[in-house]
Write a protein that holds these residues in place. Structure first.
Motif, PDB file in Angstrom:
ATOM      1  N   GLY A  10     -16.598   1.531  -6.661  1.00 16.57           N
ATOM      2  CA  GLY A  10     -15.751   2.721  -6.638  1.00 16.57           C
ATOM      3  C   GLY A  10     -14.287   2.436  -6.893  1.00 16.57           C
ATOM      4  N   LEU A  11     -13.970   1.257  -7.439  1.00 13.43           N
ATOM      5  CA  LEU A  11     -12.569   0.922  -7.699  1.00 13.43           C
ATOM      6  C   LEU A  11     -12.262   0.931  -9.196  1.00 13.43           C
TER       7      LEU A  11
ATOM      8  N   LEU B  29      -6.837  -5.908  -3.312  1.00 11.00           N
ATOM      9  CA  LEU B  29      -5.719  -5.641  -4.220  1.00 11.00           C
ATOM     10  C   LEU B  29      -5.962  -4.388  -5.045  1.00 11.00           C
TER      11      LEU B  29
ATOM     12  N   MET C  27     -13.984   3.148   0.409  1.00 10.50           N
ATOM     13  CA  MET C  27     -14.194   4.563   0.137  1.00 10.50           C
ATOM     14  C   MET C  27     -13.300   5.433   1.030  1.00 10.50           C
TER      15      MET C  27
ATOM     16  N   ALA D 280       0.832  -1.199   0.000  1.00 10.65           N
ATOM     17  CA  ALA D 280       0.000   0.000   0.000  1.00 10.65           C
ATOM     18  C   ALA D 280       0.870   1.254   0.000  1.00 10.65           C
ATOM     19  N   PRO D 281       0.550   2.187  -0.915  1.00  7.21           N
ATOM     20  CA  PRO D 281       1.342   3.411  -0.970  1.00  7.21           C
ATOM     21  C   PRO D 281       1.000   4.311   0.218  1.00  7.21           C
TER      22      PRO D 281
ATOM     23  N   TYR E  11      -7.151   1.083   5.396  1.00  2.46           N
ATOM     24  CA  TYR E  11      -6.488  -0.195   5.140  1.00  2.46           C
ATOM     25  C   TYR E  11      -6.533  -1.177   6.314  1.00  2.46           C
TER      26      TYR E  11
ATOM     27  N   ALA F  76      -7.765  -1.857  -4.251  1.00  2.00           N
ATOM     28  CA  ALA F  76      -7.664  -0.682  -3.377  1.00  2.00           C
ATOM     29  C   ALA F  76      -6.207  -0.353  -3.097  1.00  2.00           C
ATOM     30  N   VAL F  77      -5.393  -1.397  -2.869  1.00  2.00           N
ATOM     31  CA  VAL F  77      -3.994  -1.170  -2.533  1.00  2.00           C
ATOM     32  C   VAL F  77      -3.193  -0.714  -3.754  1.00  2.00           C
ATOM     33  N   LEU F  78      -3.456  -1.340  -4.911  1.00  2.00           N
ATOM     34  CA  LEU F  78      -2.663  -1.027  -6.113  1.00  2.00           C
ATOM     35  C   LEU F  78      -3.101   0.274  -6.775  1.00  2.00           C
TER      36      LEU F  78
ATOM     37  N   PRO G 287      -6.758   2.513  -8.523  1.00  4.27           N
ATOM     38  CA  PRO G 287      -7.762   2.285  -9.555  1.00  4.27           C
ATOM     39  C   PRO G 287      -7.217   2.589 -10.947  1.00  4.27           C
TER      40      PRO G 287
ATOM     41  N   ARG H 117     -10.538   4.435   2.295  1.00  4.18           N
ATOM     42  CA  ARG H 117      -9.169   3.900   2.203  1.00  4.18           C
ATOM     43  C   ARG H 117      -8.630   3.558   3.599  1.00  4.18           C
TER      44      ARG H 117
END
Lengths: 327, 304
Positions: free
Chosen positions: B240-241, B152, A284, A32-33, A288, B154-156, B158, A286
């Motif tokens: 929403g991705l 994945l 939505m 995750a960035p 994590y 969400a992490v990488l 959209p 984020r």
């Protein structure tokens, strides 16, 4: 003895999978960035020293290996992390939602399985007839409609246009209902989300039961039963359906994993306050850590569901006792 | 020497001819199949829409309108009305087909390539290599697909390529399993043994002898994978991705849902829903037809 061996083998497999899931879950969220501490304290007035102190507090100053050991330790204590968005432990946030999701899933799956098995059995029993073809194409179409699309359609038609059902949520706000009235209110709110899940699963269960039924109908014991002059209804219930349901039981474990998808979609559309809607909100926002906790819960529950199916199998499949079933 | 060369070339030509005939037979059976016909029809229409989108559109799908053009019902200027930013719904629906088809085809291709490689290698070599590969396959099949894709994506971030990556990651194990079980029986067959005896390398045995025999099943797998990829993209975008740059049907529904104006603007919601459902039905009908046709004995029953 063979049964015990089978159960032990499946149990070991399940435990290894859960460990692998925990490792994967840890790894995914390291890609995750962004700095998680920065995301938690967006206020620019928070000084670099304070951020560093928070990093030490949450163990983020340690090496990846050290962080992983901490993560496993916390997990074993039932600590799933801290939700940025809700500002409280992830385990608490999830715990508040589990009940609502279970009510919805269980109701939807019971209806879908019952309907699906009945329609699928009829379809497979009358293989090739007009009834069969109608049921088959209907289930293919239902199976092709994503749950969220079905949900939006149901919401538009029965919620907005016909005003028959509420638009979302689990209870009427500020109604003060108690006891029976409360239960009725919840059920009334559950109709649309439950049916958007049911309509997809019914398609799947029909297809499954039907193909299994068609296979069974060709077996020698059905021919034998017929030649004994047994009544059709007896053959259907005692000989055909009982055997045709074996693969359906196996797949109900796998289906549990698919049910999660249906729940996320339906709960999102109807703002049903369960884990599914929580997933959407976590995406939505984020958030994590929350997303990580939810994923762990989903993945582990799928493993457990599959293990339970294996246990059921030891009771209904005679081949396990004799050691004939390998896979 | 030249004699054998000529023979080889004749042999090649004959093989080519047989293959062409097989493809012709297959297409005939597909159009003959009731569901196959409907499926192919729907898919052809959407392919046309995707290719001709720039010609069919009235305004750019991204162009926002001014305040007076917000949420207006269908009229002569905006065939399907506008959304809450005054963008043309008709153009968005046209361009949305590109996203769905692109993700469907590319993910299916990536899935089939990965799954085939793993399946052939695992099935052909066996032993520890097979054990390890199949354990990985089992692990991936055990994970709940949608939550994994959500996490994945969400992490990488959209973006259309991340969605393709995520969809491929959860789909390849199924193909690998199907291919492996085919390879297990194929590698014991006499033609593979014969080829091995005249000194063919392992790589030739795998991709020259065994692979051509799994192609029909791969075709059926690919159709299923396209269907699932389109489905997955729609769900992820709805949640929403989706790729914010390339508006898909799922993202349209996400914005309509998020804006809370769904009930006031059915023209904004219904076109993407109907498109998603139709396209998925098209591919699942095609999938059913293909698996029917590949069943042993179907061809003979139809007199071919």
């Amino acid at each position: 003895m063979k049964t015990l061996q089978f159960i032990l083998k499946k149990l070991t497999g399940a435990l290894i999978t859960i460990v692998a899931i925990a490792i994967a879950n840890f790894a995914i969220f390291r890609i995750a960035p962004g700095d998680p501490i920065r995301m938690m304290f967006k206020d620019p007035r928070v000084s670099t020293e304070q951020l560093q102190a928070m990093r030490v507090k949450f163990g983020l100053d340690k090496s990846i290996g050290g962080q992983f050991i901490d993560y496993v330790k916390q997990l074993l204590h039932g600590n799933l992390g801290f939700s940025f968005w809700q500002k409280r432990p992830v385990a608490d946030v999830i715990g508040d939602r589990i009940g609502q999701t279970l009510i919805l899933v269980v109701t939807a799956l019971v209806i879908a399985t019952t309907l699906g098995i009945i329609l699928g059995a009829i379809s497979g029993w009358r293989n090739g007839s007009k009834t069969d073809r109608t049921i088959l194409s209907l289930s293919l179409v239902l199976y092709s409609i994503p749950t969220f699309a079905m949900g939006i359609l149901l919401l538009l038609v029965f919620g907005f246009i016909l005003l028959l059902f509420p638009l979302g949520g689990i209870t009427t706000p500020a109604s003060g209902f108690t006891g029976f009235m409360y239960l009725k209110d919840v059920l009334w709110h559950m109709v649309l989300p439950a049916f958007s899940i049911v309509l997809w699963y019914v398609g799947e269960y029909i297809l499954l039961t039907r193909s299994s039924m068609v296979e069974v109908m060709d077996q020698d014991y059905i021919v034998t039963a017929r030649s004994k002059g047994l009544r059709e209804s007896v053959i259907l219930r005692k000989h055909a359906l009982r055997n045709a349901l074996l693969p359906v039981v196996t797949l109900s474990g796998v289906n549990f994993a698919f049910a999660i998808a249906g729940v996320i979609e339906a709960e999102t559309v109807f703002s049903w306050p369960g884990i599914g809607r929580l997933t959407y909100d976590a995406v939505m926002k984020r958030d994590y850590p929350l997303l990580q906790g939810i994923f762990l819960l989903f993945a582990v529950s799928v493993v457990v569901a599959n293990f339970i199916v294996d246990l059921i199998y030891t009771r209904i499949d005679p081949r396990i006792k004799t050691g004939a079933a390998h896979e | 020497m030249s004699n054998t060369k000529a023979e080889l070339s004749i042999n090649k030509k004959r093989k080519q001819k047989i293959r062409n005939q097989k493809i012709k037979d297959f297409l005939y059976l597909l159009i003959d199949h009731k569901m196959g016909k409907i499926g192919v029809g729907i898919i052809v229409i959407f392919l046309f829409v995707a290719l001709a989108a720039p010609l069919l559109r009235t305004v750019s799908p991204h162009q926002s309108g001014n305040a007076s053009e917000i949420l207006i019902p269908p009229n002569s200027q905006f065939i399907l009305g506008t959304d809450d930013l005054g963008r043309d719904v008709w153009s968005q629906v046209l361009y949305g087909s590109r996203v769905s088809l692109l993700i469907g085809f590319v993910s299916a291709l990536a899935t089939v390539v990965t799954g085939t490689l793993v399946g052939i290698i695992a099935g052909f070599y066996g032993g520890i290599l097979e054990e390890v590969l199949m354990r990985i396959v089992d692990f991936f099949m055990m994970l709940p697909a949608l939550p994994l894709m959500i996490v994945l994506a969400a992490v990488l971030g959209p973006n259309i390529w991340n969605i393709i990556f995520v969809v491929t990651l959860i789909s390849w194990p199924t193909t690998a399993r199907v291919v492996r079980s085919q390879v297990l029986s194929l590698k014991e067959r006499p033609f593979v043994e014969a080829s091995r005896c005249i000194g063919a390398k392992n790589s030739f045995l795998m991709f020259g002898e065994i692979f051509p025999n799994v192609v029909p099943i791969l075709f059926a797998e690919a159709v299923i994978m396209i269907t699932e990829a389109i489905y997955a993209e729609a769900v992820l975008s709805f949640l929403g991705l989706g790729d914010p740059v390339r508006m898909s049907w799922g993202s349209m529904l996400h914005f309509a849902f998020d804006s809370g104006t769904m009930a006031r603007a059915p023209w904004w919601v219904l076109p993407p829903i109907v498109s998603i459902i139709l396209l998925i039905i098209g591919f699942s009908f095609l999938g059913t037809a293909v698996s029917d046709i590949l069943k042993p004995g179907y061809k003979e029953k139809k007199g071919l």
